[in-house]
Scaffold this active site. Structure first.
Site, PDB file in Angstrom:
ATOM      1  N   TYR A 132       0.807  -1.217   0.000  1.00  0.00           N
ATOM      2  CA  TYR A 132       0.000   0.000   0.000  1.00  0.00           C
ATOM      3  C   TYR A 132       0.842   1.269   0.000  1.00  0.00           C
ATOM      4  CZ  TYR A 132      -4.729  -1.707   0.108  1.00  0.00           C
ATOM      5  OH  TYR A 132      -5.923  -2.255  -0.245  1.00  0.00           O
ATOM      6  N   LYS A 179       2.534 -14.523   5.293  1.00  0.00           N
ATOM      7  CA  LYS A 179       3.085 -15.448   4.302  1.00  0.00           C
ATOM      8  C   LYS A 179       4.585 -15.585   4.548  1.00  0.00           C
ATOM      9  CE  LYS A 179       2.457 -18.218   0.876  1.00  0.00           C
ATOM     10  NZ  LYS A 179       1.601 -19.422   0.992  1.00  0.00           N
ATOM     11  N   ASP A 212      -2.798 -18.017   3.535  1.00  0.00           N
ATOM     12  CA  ASP A 212      -3.739 -18.740   2.680  1.00  0.00           C
ATOM     13  C   ASP A 212      -4.559 -19.728   3.507  1.00  0.00           C
ATOM     14  OD1 ASP A 212      -0.921 -19.370   2.594  1.00  0.00           O
ATOM     15  OD2 ASP A 212      -1.387 -21.161   1.471  1.00  0.00           O
ATOM     16  N   ASP A 236      -6.381  -6.593   3.692  1.00  0.00           N
ATOM     17  CA  ASP A 236      -7.374  -6.083   2.756  1.00  0.00           C
ATOM     18  C   ASP A 236      -8.258  -7.232   2.274  1.00  0.00           C
ATOM     19  OD1 ASP A 236      -8.668  -4.443   0.962  1.00  0.00           O
ATOM     20  OD2 ASP A 236      -7.106  -4.573  -0.552  1.00  0.00           O
TER      21      ASP A 236
END
Lengths: 482, 482
Positions: A132, A179, A212, A236
């Site tokens: 971002y 992640k 995930d 997000d």
């Protein structure tokens, strides 16, 4: 409310599309609940962009927020052809509201496949850093690059915030979603820091979940989560996923909280096609004003409004987004119903008792981590070239002769292509060429770097350079795949 | 099967944990269906890492895949302390299997909140580029950076692949999910290219959806999607989300397809705690072998196996992941049941008629996009400094005197902090300093760059440089927020 009570100034930004209707509903309810708010109306969004202010936020609005330190706002639009950046994101960044808080809770009467399972979780999303930052480059005419930046300090702030937020709501667990298995430095920073600060909150269970898998678990068994702490881009996606579990964006409030300023807003957009028709669901902004009242320490009014919303929904008064726009209760009637229910208490649904939120206090030192030793041990030079990897490798090896560095490898999008591995990688014209210092251990100086660059410039086109550093003996760069 | 039929060699990688049981089940079923496969067993994963092979993939396995061009594999583990990179990812990258295909379909007997809604979609995820390149740097002791790389060519390949895949399965729509609104170059590249190639597939509806909204819609109304085309990291999250809609990873097959090689595997991990107990659900690898058979043109055997799986599940023969591990059908009995059902046809569920997949053929030219004009118009220099933004700005302005560039602005994580904006941004020690050429229009030479860098090096520590380029008159870099 006594006349002598301290009034609280709040900047009110109606925003675009359905924003004014949502904000007006929230304002009426907050006033009816007796909260001593003095509203300062301020502009931002589409009309401001159209006036040629590239940020979409005029100075007067900035000044108002800097003064009041609290804003309640409707959605802002960036009209096509004006401005490049989102005014919503600009406000979050300019006031360093580093924590994005998105509660997701099952609501009475709002039927979803998850109804009855008691989904009630809060997404705590880092709000300033990560992709971002919006820092992007075309590296070649056909290869784009965005930078994903994650700091230790930003990670500590959001981690501690998540635990403090859990404490304020009496919640007993916080999960951290990253992640880190693929991005051990950037995403790994949040994981490491989260695990370091967790012991400071011994009454709260905490664990790490790969992002995930977190998305998978949110669909499979969302009731396992209370608070989820995550990076900006992951957050997000995860927070929009989560809001769908409870019936959509019409019930999704949010808070953007920093050390100085807090901005409360719905998650939904400006939905221009419904604007001005008195049909929209203002609950998300109303729930955002509940978050605001708690932030301001007005716990009683906040609880009264939350009870009234639940009582209203329990009574079957629902808006068009749930019932169909031909059958829903008009926005103003819905608002009146909530106001009429102020003072009533829901029996079927628990309204959380909330304690004041303690914002974490961290060192303001710019150099947040100070290593005992540090060295520059090499250079990654990103080259645009029509050559094959073998040809480029031979040329760069030769150019590095007589410098303090030697060519170690070339990669294409992270896969090693030189020295040859037998891989079938399709390289294109974008190569990362890694040079490593010949002495070991050793430290490169900028003169060494300039010398090598000048040599490479003789024959090749580069567009991006990274120094390879070692901090306290740890490599500050990743190896290659393959 | 006639004796003269051409045999098809396939590399078979049993993998780690429950891998061998899954792969054995798939192999037995494929053989029972009469597909003329010659298996070449090969090693990869934990034991290989432990032998000191850093990639987890030995040369013999690479050679086998390079020869057979097709692999069926079980999950691979990277044991803690060995290797830095995932062997699964390494295989995908070394063979440039650029398309990750993950079908998600409701299965009989596998009850979820979405049962009866007919969820049946395919996630097509770019498999090589993006943050998965794994290129990361510690820029300062406390700021990590990962590079997100997206190419026009990679985007065209995955876009065309998604449309071709839809065609092969007779599907009528493809959605493209990106975060182009925040990352207009990197994520925007996929959006633009997708929209450019869409008219070549006039019989297929297509549209773009912002990735967070895509996650929201997948939870709210997954039946609206047939094929979703997306970037690597987004696809990682969206595909794991989607597999939960239909009952989890036990039913989630995948294919990794490139121009030369295709690798078929389950999405799930090696689940060591269930290994060797004959309790696991092998369906994901079995369904992966169905994808493989179709890729190999063995449509009849593929359909026969798919029918047999559905008939088996319809008959209530289900494994422990669905029924509970104390009550599930053992893995080998489940496999036998499917073999016993070969030749039967499901009545309640449609088995898709699949046509051969046409892989897109693109130019092999390294310079995939050739602009008519290009200029270097500035430099972003990333500086580590204990100074304030104002102090740093003053110093850099002075250092740039007499060079062809001037300091335009300084930003902290994408937010402008110099010249001052009145923002409350917390800067830290990591600054991006943007220098722009004084002449307009103009073109910088490497000597200009070296001169400025040499001056900056006198007083400041830099660790990262990006040239600012213009291609065909378009800026190849983003502006700042605020």
């Amino acid at each position: 409310m006594s006349a002598s009570e301290t009034r609280i100034p709040v900047t009110l930004i109606p925003g675009d599309g359905i924003g004014p209707e949502c904000v007006s509903a929230a304002r009426r309810i907050v006033e009816a609940a007796g909260a001593p708010i003095d509203w300062e109306e301020a502009e931002a969004g589409a009309d401001v962009f159209r006036k040629g202010i590239a940020s979409g936020v005029p100075q007067e609005t900035m000044d108002s927020i800097a003064r009041t330190r609290v804003a309640l706002k409707g959605p802002l639009e960036t009209p096509v052809g004006f401005g490049e950046k989102s005014a919503n994101v600009t406000l979050r960044k300019l006031f360093e509201t580093y924590a994005n808080v998105r509660p997701v809770r099952e609501m009475p009467g709002v039927v979803t496949p998850y109804s009855g399972r008691g989904v009630d979780l809060v997404m705590v999303r880092e709000n300033v850093e990560d992709l971002y930052a919006g820092i992007e480059y075309m590296q070649t005419p056909s290869v784009a690059q965005a930078l994903k930046l994650i700091s230790v300090k930003g990670s500590e702030k959001i981690s501690r915030f998540a635990f403090e937020y859990a404490r304020s709501e009496g919640r007993t667990s916080v999960a951290c979603a990253t992640k880190a298995n693929i991005m051990k430095f950037s995403e790994g920073t949040l994981k490491r820091v989260f695990e370091q600060v967790a012991p400071d909150y011994p009454e709260i269970d905490s664990w790490h979940v790969i992002v995930d898998n977190c998305a998978h678990q949110l669909v499979k068994r969302p009731e396992q989560f209370e608070v989820i702490c995550t990076t900006n881009m992951n957050g997000d996606i995860l927070s929009d996923l989560s809001s769908a579990l409870v019936g959509g964006l019409g019930y999704a409030p949010s808070a953007n909280i920093g050390n100085e300023v807090a901005i409360f807003e719905a998650v939904h957009g400006s939905a221009p096609k419904y604007a001005g028709k008195n049909v929209i669901n203002p609950t998300a902004v109303i729930l955002s004003s509940v978050l605001m009242l708690r932030y301001l320490g007005r716990f009683e009014e906040a609880a009264a409004i939350e009870h009234a919303i639940f009582v209203t929904l329990e009574s079957g008064v629902l808006t068009g987004d749930v019932l169909g726009y031909d059958r829903g209760t008009p926005t103003t009637d819905y608002t009146d119903a909530i106001i009429g229910n102020l003072g009533k208490r829901t029996e079927g649904w628990a309204i959380r008792e909330v304690k004041p939120l303690q914002l974490p206090v961290l060192s303001a030192a710019p150099d947040y981590v100070r290593p005992d030793s540090r060295f520059v041990v090499g250079l990654d030079v990103f080259v645009e070239s029509p050559l094959t990897a073998d040809e480029l490798g031979a040329s760069l090896t030769e150019l590095a002769h007589g410098t303090r560095m030697e060519l170690k490898m070339i990669s294409s999008r992270g896969t090693k292509v030189y020295p040859p591995t037998g891989a079938m990688t399709e390289s294109g014209d974008h190569f990362r060429c890694r040079f490593i210092i010949r002495e070991n251990p050793g430290d490169l100086w900028d003169e060494d770097v300039h010398q090598l660059l000048a040599r490479i410039s003789r024959r090749h086109t580069w567009m991006h350079i990274e120094k390879l550093q070692e901090f306290d003996g740890d490599l500050g760069f990743t190896r290659d795949q393959g």
